[in-house]
Design an enzyme around this catalytic site. Structure first.
Site, mmCIF file in Angstrom:
data_model
loop_
_atom_site.group_PDB
_atom_site.id
_atom_site.type_symbol
_atom_site.label_atom_id
_atom_site.label_comp_id
_atom_site.label_asym_id
_atom_site.label_seq_id
_atom_site.Cartn_x
_atom_site.Cartn_y
_atom_site.Cartn_z
ATOM 1 N N THR A 46 65.102 71.957 16.724
ATOM 2 C CA THR A 46 63.974 72.736 17.251
ATOM 3 C C THR A 46 63.776 72.480 18.740
ATOM 4 O O THR A 46 63.436 73.389 19.500
ATOM 5 C CB THR A 46 62.692 72.389 16.474
ATOM 6 O OG1 THR A 46 62.899 72.691 15.091
ATOM 7 C CG2 THR A 46 61.501 73.189 16.978
ATOM 8 N N HIS A 49 66.098 74.628 20.504
ATOM 9 C CA HIS A 49 65.619 76.009 20.503
ATOM 10 C C HIS A 49 64.469 76.201 21.496
ATOM 11 O O HIS A 49 64.388 77.230 22.170
ATOM 12 C CB HIS A 49 65.179 76.419 19.095
ATOM 13 C CG HIS A 49 66.319 76.629 18.144
ATOM 14 N ND1 HIS A 49 67.325 77.537 18.395
ATOM 15 C CD2 HIS A 49 66.622 76.052 16.963
ATOM 16 C CE1 HIS A 49 68.190 77.508 17.397
ATOM 17 N NE2 HIS A 49 67.796 76.602 16.515
HETATM 18 ZN ZN LIG Z 1 62.334 68.489 14.021
#
Ligand SMILES: [Zn+2]
Ligand SMILES: [Zn+2]
Length: 148
Positions: A46, A49
């Site tokens: 994440t 990202h």
């Molecule tokens: Zn995470």
């Protein structure tokens, strides 16, 4: 706390170029909150990202949500026992508290949740501010204090 400012990895603008190492105020714990001294933090997919603007976030924000640390201070006297405890923590900072998931104790699935590292300052820093409710006590093991 003796220090007033700390270093942090902050997402300030678009793309990887928008990620800077900055000096920001050390957070202060309000009622029901804890300031955790970060000892280790993971780099999650994440985070990659977020670096590439492929995951929702609100800038500027300190990145990092997979955090292990030691509670440095708390904002409420009844939480004093947490100070000095080694902890991991939930990633969300805030949830709505009224939806079915929240009321079932599954605040991590609330669609209104706002997490550290994306909507609230996270763990790529010397200290992170989180609700005491989100802390998980970890066992002290030999060598666990020898952080990198
Ligand atoms: Zn995470
Ligand atoms: Zn909810």
């Amino acid at each position: 706390m003796e220090k007033n400012t700390m270093q942090a990895v902050i997402k300030t603008g678009p793309g990887e170029e928008g990620i800077v190492v900055g000096e920001i105020p050390v957070p202060e714990a309000g009622p029901g909150q804890a300031v955790v001294a970060v000892r280790a933090v993971g780099i999650c997919g994440t985070d990659v990202h977020i670096a590439h603007d492929e995951y929702a976030h609100e800038r500027p924000v300190v990145m990092g949500h997979e955090v292990l640390g030691t509670v440095a201070s708390v904002g409420s006297a009844e939480d004093a026992d947490w100070v000095g405890v080694t902890v991991a923590m939930e990633t969300y900072f805030r949830a709505c508290e009224v939806c079915d998931l929240c009321r079932a104790g599954r605040r991590n699935l609330c669609v209104e949740r706002r997490s550290i590292g994306s909507f609230r300052d996270g763990g790529f820093a010397e200290y992170v501010l989180v609700p005491v409710l989100n802390l998980h006590r970890l066992p002290e093991t030999p060598g666990s204090s020898t952080a990198c």
